[in-house]
Design an enzyme around this catalytic site. Structure first.
Site, PDB file in Angstrom:
ATOM      1  N   HIS A  66       1.048  -1.316  -0.010  1.00 41.27           N
ATOM      2  CA  HIS A  66       0.022   0.096   0.082  1.00 41.27           C
ATOM      3  C   HIS A  66       0.880   1.181   0.049  1.00 41.27           C
ATOM      4  CE1 HIS A  66       0.093   1.093   4.242  1.00 41.27           C
ATOM      5  NE2 HIS A  66       0.073  -0.066   4.534  1.00 41.27           N
ATOM      6  N   ASP A 125       6.140   2.459   6.466  1.00 38.88           N
ATOM      7  CA  ASP A 125       4.803   1.693   6.423  1.00 38.88           C
ATOM      8  C   ASP A 125       3.810   2.502   5.595  1.00 38.88           C
ATOM      9  OD1 ASP A 125       2.361   0.389   6.972  1.00 38.88           O
ATOM     10  OD2 ASP A 125       2.046   1.199   8.918  1.00 38.88           O
ATOM     11  N   GLU A 142      -5.089   2.009   2.619  1.00 36.61           N
ATOM     12  CA  GLU A 142      -5.214   1.053   3.269  1.00 36.61           C
ATOM     13  C   GLU A 142      -5.284   1.425   4.510  1.00 36.61           C
ATOM     14  OE1 GLU A 142      -2.982  -2.052   5.900  1.00 36.61           O
ATOM     15  OE2 GLU A 142      -2.657   0.116   5.769  1.00 36.61           O
ATOM     16  N   GLU A 143      -4.734   2.598   4.945  1.00 32.90           N
ATOM     17  CA  GLU A 143      -4.678   3.106   6.528  1.00 32.90           C
ATOM     18  C   GLU A 143      -5.863   3.407   6.955  1.00 32.90           C
ATOM     19  OE1 GLU A 143      -2.467   2.742   8.559  1.00 32.90           O
ATOM     20  OE2 GLU A 143      -0.393   2.761   7.427  1.00 32.90           O
ATOM     21  N   HIS A 182       4.319   3.697  13.013  1.00 28.29           N
ATOM     22  CA  HIS A 182       3.285   4.916  12.945  1.00 28.29           C
ATOM     23  C   HIS A 182       4.128   5.888  13.846  1.00 28.29           C
ATOM     24  CE1 HIS A 182      -1.013   3.211  11.670  1.00 28.29           C
ATOM     25  NE2 HIS A 182       0.074   2.816  10.931  1.00 28.29           N
ATOM     26  N   ASP A 238       3.564  -6.034   3.788  1.00 30.82           N
ATOM     27  CA  ASP A 238       3.298  -5.129   4.701  1.00 30.82           C
ATOM     28  C   ASP A 238       4.232  -5.165   5.845  1.00 30.82           C
ATOM     29  OD1 ASP A 238       1.941  -2.972   6.006  1.00 30.82           O
ATOM     30  OD2 ASP A 238       0.147  -3.560   5.350  1.00 30.82           O
TER      31      ASP A 238
END
Length: 351
Positions: free
Chosen positions: A63, A175, A208-209, A318, A231
């Site tokens: 993603h 990410d 995606e998030e 994150h 991922d």
């Protein structure tokens, strides 16, 4: 080991969910030299390496979006108020420099909050929340700020990649630009080797998030015979992480191959066989019900798509200091490419 130019271009492009144009363009440009590239109305990019026969079409999906901030209000003093795009620990945002993407280019700013000297005793005892924070762009007043920034403009933390010892790198947006880089590199390796029996499609999926929207729509349209989602997962060699709950996936241990209720057993077995045949270090992880990745959307698309998940050990997810070991990333690409090239026209995903 230097950071690959393509990965650097992905990590330095800004693109929170729904605003992924810049990193998606970087992915498309990187793939154009060896694949047929298309971008759909959602913004998801596909790069197809044609197969040499009638084998199964393999989608390798990362993603392209990242977490970010979106401006919801500009007050009369020129401060910007915001909410998160994706999941944030607000404590991480305090004192960060940010870059806002606006119609006229990038506007720098800082995330501010009331100084500790002015906090009341009860305020000191609790962690900051998003509502306690604001972005300061140095504006004189609200009109000055509104001339530079609009409601709905997005921001990311300013954090370019830096190299650490042992081929480890730190950056925001690991990410999941890492997953997109693995998809790109796996498809490039397949093309370099003369192709696979079936088409191999590298996918940079959007959103995606927030909703898995890009994965949902591209899986429906692409209709692959099998999908590999790539991922990140939590590296378990960081303080405070319990291996009994999260498995054992330290940096340098290679890609993580998922097994579980939503993972197709044939795909899992073929991934393990490919890793063993290529001599690639890897670890295993188990999940039930859902994985929290695009695999959750893809495996139930249409009549169902046999799906596997390759994860990359990552510290400090994150945050602006997401940390990865580069050989884990490169070995994940080798694994995905080997998987695709092992499949034949007779490969069956029947249960």
């Amino acid at each position: 080991m230097p950071l690959p130019d393509v990965l650097r271009s992905l990590l330095t492009a800004t693109g929170p969910s729904g605003y992924e144009t810049a990193p998606a363009r970087a992915f498309a440009e990187a793939c154009a030299s060896f694949a047929d590239v298309e971008t759909d109305v959602m913004g998801t990019v596909t790069a197809r390496v044609k197969g040499t026969g009638d084998g199964p079409t393999v989608a390798i999906v990362g993603h392209i979006d990242e977490i970010g901030l979106i401006v919801t209000h500009i007050d009369e003093k020129g401060y910007l108020h915001f909410i998160g795009v994706g999941g944030w620990d607000p404590v991480i945002l305090v004192g960060q420099r940010v870059e806002l993407t606006t119609k006229d280019g990038v506007v720098p700013g800082v995330v501010g909050k009331k100084p500790i000297h002015l906090l009341k005793e009860d305020e000191r005892k609790r962690a900051a929340e998003l509502k306690d924070l604001h972005i300061d762009i140095g504006a004189k007043d609200g009109d000055d700020a509104k001339a530079l920034v609009r409601i709905g403009d997005v921001a990311v933390i300013s954090a370019d990649p830096i190299e650490l010892p042992n081929d480890r790198y730190v950056a925001r947006a690991m990410d999941n630009r890492l997953g997109c880089f693995v998809a790109y590199e796996a498809a490039r390796l397949v093309a370099e080797a003369g192709g696979a029996v079936g088409d191999v499609v590298a996918v940079a999926a959007v959103q995606e998030e927030i909703t898995f929207a890009g994965a949902r729509t591209v899986a429906h349209a692409l209709r692959p015979d099998v999908a590999l989602v790539v991922d990140v997962t939590h590296a378990t060699d960081a303080p405070g992480i319990d291996e009994k709950e999260n498995g054992s996936h330290p940096l340098g241990s290679g890609p993580v191959i998922e097994r579980g209720s939503t993972m197709h057993p044939v795909v899992f077995d073929e991934l393990v066989a490919a890793a063993e045949a290529e001599g690639l270090d890897h670890t295993l992880s188990a999940s039930a019900r859902f994985t929290g990745t695009d695999a959750d959307a893809i495996h139930v698309s249409r009549q169902g798509i046999p799906t596997g998940l390759i994860s990359l050990p990552l510290r400090y997810m994150h945050s602006p200091v997401e940390l990865v070991q580069l050989d884990d990333v490169l070995n994940a690409a080798k694994l995905a490419a080997a998987f695709a090239r092992r499949l034949t026209a007779d490969t069956s995903f029947a249960r």
